[in-house]
Design an enzyme around this catalytic site. Structure first.
Site, PDB file in Angstrom:
ATOM      1  N   LYS A   1      54.264 -23.357 -54.019  1.00 38.38           N
ATOM      2  CA  LYS A   1      55.044 -23.487 -55.257  1.00 38.38           C
ATOM      3  C   LYS A   1      56.264 -22.577 -55.180  1.00 38.38           C
ATOM      4  O   LYS A   1      56.144 -21.413 -54.784  1.00 38.38           O
ATOM      5  CB  LYS A   1      54.157 -23.113 -56.456  1.00 38.38           C
ATOM      6  CG  LYS A   1      54.846 -23.281 -57.809  1.00 38.38           C
ATOM      7  CD  LYS A   1      53.874 -22.966 -58.952  1.00 38.38           C
ATOM      8  CE  LYS A   1      54.528 -23.157 -60.307  1.00 38.38           C
ATOM      9  NZ  LYS A   1      53.574 -22.946 -61.422  1.00 38.38           N
TER      10      LYS A   1
ATOM     11  N   SER B   1      53.419 -26.408 -64.664  1.00 36.25           N
ATOM     12  CA  SER B   1      54.661 -26.217 -63.944  1.00 36.25           C
ATOM     13  C   SER B   1      54.474 -26.360 -62.433  1.00 36.25           C
ATOM     14  O   SER B   1      55.453 -26.410 -61.709  1.00 36.25           O
ATOM     15  CB  SER B   1      55.232 -24.825 -64.252  1.00 36.25           C
ATOM     16  OG  SER B   1      54.317 -23.838 -63.823  1.00 36.25           O
TER      17      SER B   1
ATOM     18  N   SER C   1      49.060 -24.367 -65.847  1.00 37.84           N
ATOM     19  CA  SER C   1      49.937 -24.959 -64.836  1.00 37.84           C
ATOM     20  C   SER C   1      49.272 -25.323 -63.525  1.00 37.84           C
ATOM     21  O   SER C   1      49.922 -25.883 -62.643  1.00 37.84           O
ATOM     22  CB  SER C   1      51.121 -24.038 -64.552  1.00 37.84           C
ATOM     23  OG  SER C   1      51.990 -24.000 -65.648  1.00 37.84           O
TER      24      SER C   1
END
Lengths: 485, 485
Positions: B79, B149, B173
């Site tokens: 990420k 996210s 997330s």
């Protein structure tokens, strides 16, 4: 100007720089000269690059006056566990020798945006965990430790090499070295300054803090980090102030310097009209041995994750005490971890309420003066509780111990009372600093040794001279300080 | 081998790589082909550099067999709020466009030391705070969000582009995008994986987690991060297991997919002999509205410090909702902050005790299937409580909603029961995955579109071909994906 440039506080020099009375380059040169004179003894720096410093200084000098920020040109040392984009960050570890992280930690990014001159990286012990290591000496006695783990940050400020520095405290690594070296320091409320981009040890306790030679300078840094209480600080009058003198259950550890400092602080404040109550910690906090053990459980538990990377990457170069943390050789259980986290959390509001009954509490900053030798950087016995409670702490360097070394006392407030504590410290420190025996001017005078002949005095232009000096500043053994060429 | 290389789980491919049945380079090429085919639709990557991937792959292929680590050659997406030394880290923010942090976060360092092929950076929303942004689509329906996210991390794994990815959860997330994209994911106990070197949002909640297409793979990653309970996991038998079905006070938010998934899960488990108790959260936790508000107070309070740097450096390029956090436009007080931290800490042991009465609790992973459109990445309503309680959570992607999209359920255990929870998940997931309608094989088959002609099929050698492909993989608008040349 009677005070030499290198001895000015950040606030003083900021005024001169902002109004163009001196340039950042001139200021940097004065600090550089001071470092050349002194740092072969003090050894406060893990990395210093004169080229980088002067390049930054000249760039800052180009900043139009109206765009100059609050810390414009003010030099700050950065503890070498806090990443910086343009210097190596080595964490006091051979694993990271020469390691260029290539990015600014959050705190350094903020200081840079505020116009600070990011001067260099200050020494630390291995990952802040070890209790010996970098060979940094106490500026007031080279046979004594400056305290750890923010040793270089404390020593550089105490030695008038830079006015400000950034440190980090997980147990007592900001307040104790400030006490040992006779300077002001602040450990704010936990997580009020982002630790992003710093080495983790125990996130539940890791707290960035800062060192200075005046409380005004601590205010200046607190402004930059946008520390803000719910209410603006209220005015503090000595005669309308009540403080708690808390010796803590660790009192039997206190040496003569600390015992005398606490007594003297109480007397001076009482003489100034302050209402000084000697009180014990509330029973509900539990006994201190249990608290200390819980703290150890949490630190060890979090360190298992914090140092796993280094353990996997290069265990052979990892200090055995750090490997032992990753291996959990103390056999602390996760159950103890959860209990300790919860119990500590439960006493924080109790402690806030207790402390909130006073303008501040006054408590020791360290066991005594800095001990002799560089291999024992002192005990955090008087610091860990306040770190664990997440409370703001300020060291007031007012006193002197039996060997003429500084001894500080801590002012502590409830969480998120950082600005009010700074206000209280400003008022209380006046009589303490006047009547206490520690004196910055005397410390400075005492350091003023006859200047060794600058090796380049006969050899051409100043920039070349500075570079030459840098290359002879340290004996080859201290080679982590070599400037990049 | 009937399963194509790109569709193998990490565990499956690790065996092939370790025993030299395939090379890492061959494996990387298979993934690269998959990405070329699919990612112009999915847009899971914030940064991908084929040269870098293949250079790494060839280096890994040089590793002697006896020195191969557990993740040898297994591809993992990172990420893009987690720093990597050899790729840009851009935090989903224009401020950091092209930003090369030049160092590995702790977690990436650990994965690299474990032999992983660090494949690329997966998309995220701006600093994980925003709820829209990168244009990543759900692999199972390009008109739907993959959830935020950690959108890119979930989408890349769900789309068979990589078997593993790293994400981060401050509210929901990790678990929510896993539910939306039909894959397994684990959010471990808070601070069991160091967040050092990742962007902070709210350190009290920020937790790294990981995505995979099998529970075995979650075990593999848990091994690498040395997750360890006090006791080794005990054996779990369906007929001797009791679980709690907890709909939570948010239940009225649950859409038909989630309502059906919870009912089906209960029925399947009961049919398998599991003792399923439908229970409410204990009263002592307090009402959920208060808990949600406290969570918001803590996140907002910590975000003030976490984003101060970006606010100072480049406010003009900071999303207004993030600027509002730094400015504390919600006017949360520090007093509320302390109360919220303390109150949350106080309920953690209560929740542990409650959850500890069962092998696990079963609770929704998301409100429903992934919603239509890319501008609403879904709600974390069912996730925040467990994140705040610091408990480990695993998403089981067993079900399908009204529109054929996946719907997961969460298994939750008490703090530091991570390995036991993995064991429980392994046992419970068997009947759930067999009898639930979600199916990885079908998902894969459904994706198998006719291959577009590779633009370089006629143009020379493979490396050149790969580079060419990379340059046409995305429309120009998606330019943060451009390989370094």
């Amino acid at each position: 100007m009677s005070t030499p440039l290198h001895a000015l506080t950040g606030t003083q020099v900021a005024k001169l720089l902002k109004s163009n009375i001196i340039t950042v380059e001139q200021y940097a040169a004065a600090l550089w000269d001071r470092i050349q004179e002194r740092d072969s003894t003090v050894k406060a720096w893990a990395y210093l690059d004169p080229e980088f410093v002067f390049r930054q200084a000249r760039a800052l000098d180009q900043t139009p006056q109206e765009r100059r920020q609050p810390l414009h040109g003010v030099a700050i040392g950065i503890k070498d566990v806090i990443n910086t984009q343009d210097m190596p960050t080595q964490f006091g570890s051979p694993i990271y020798q020469g390691h260029q992280s290539g990015f600014d930690s959050s705190a350094v990014g903020i200081l840079r945006a505020a116009g600070a001159l990011i001067f260099g990286k200050t020494t630390t012990t291995e990952f802040t965990v070890a209790n010996s290591g970098p060979g940094t000496t106490n500026p007031h006695d080279p046979n004594r430790t400056p305290g750890g783990s923010s040793c270089g940050s404390a020593a550089a400020v105490a030695d008038f090499q830079v006015p400000l520095s950034l440190g980090a405290q997980t147990a007592g690594s900001v307040i104790r070295p400030a006490s040992f070296t006779g300077i002001f320091a602040m450990k704010p409320t936990h997580n009020l300054i982002s630790t992003e981009g710093s080495k983790s040890f125990s996130p539940m306790f890791d707290t960035l803090g800062f060192f200075a030679r005046s409380l005004e300078d601590l205010q200046l840094v607190a402004d930059v980090f946008a520390l803000e209480d719910d209410e603006p600080p209220t005015s503090v009058l000595l005669r309308a102030t009540s403080v708690a003198l808390v010796k803590t259950p660790m009192w039997s550890w206190a040496g003569p310097g600390t015992v005398a400092a606490m007594e003297k602080a109480a007397r001076i404040l009482r003489d100034s009209g302050v209402d000084v109550h000697e009180v014990s910690l509330p029973q509900e906090l539990g006994d201190l041995q249990t608290l200390k053990r819980m703290q150890k459980v949490i630190m060890s538990g979090e360190a298992r994750a914090a140092f796993l990377r280094e353990y996997m990457v290069d265990n052979a170069q990892l200090g055995p005490e750090i490997a032992a943390l990753v291996e959990n050789s103390a056999k602390y259980s996760r159950k103890q971890m959860a209990e300790s986290l919860d119990r500590y959390a439960a006493i924080r509001p109790i402690a806030d309420k207790f402390v909130g009954g006073y303008a501040a509490i006054i408590t020791p900053s360290a066991v005594d003066e800095a001990p002799l030798g560089l291999d024992n950087m002192g005990s955090a016995a008087f610091n860990t509780l306040w770190t664990g409670l997440h409370m703001p702490v300020i060291n007031i360097p007012a006193f002197v111990g039996q060997h003429g070394m500084p001894v500080g006392i801590s002012l502590v407030a409830g969480r998120y009372q950082d600005r009010q504590l700074l206000r209280v410290a400003t008022v209380l420190s006046k009589p303490l600093m006047v009547q206490g025996a520690w004196n910055f001017g005397e410390a400075l005078a005492q350091h003023e040794a006859p200047r060794p002949e600058a090796p380049c005095a006969r050899e051409g232009s100043e920039p070349v001279c500075r570079l030459l000096r840098s290359s002879v500043a340290h004996p080859p053994a201290h080679n982590d300080l070599a400037p990049r060429s």
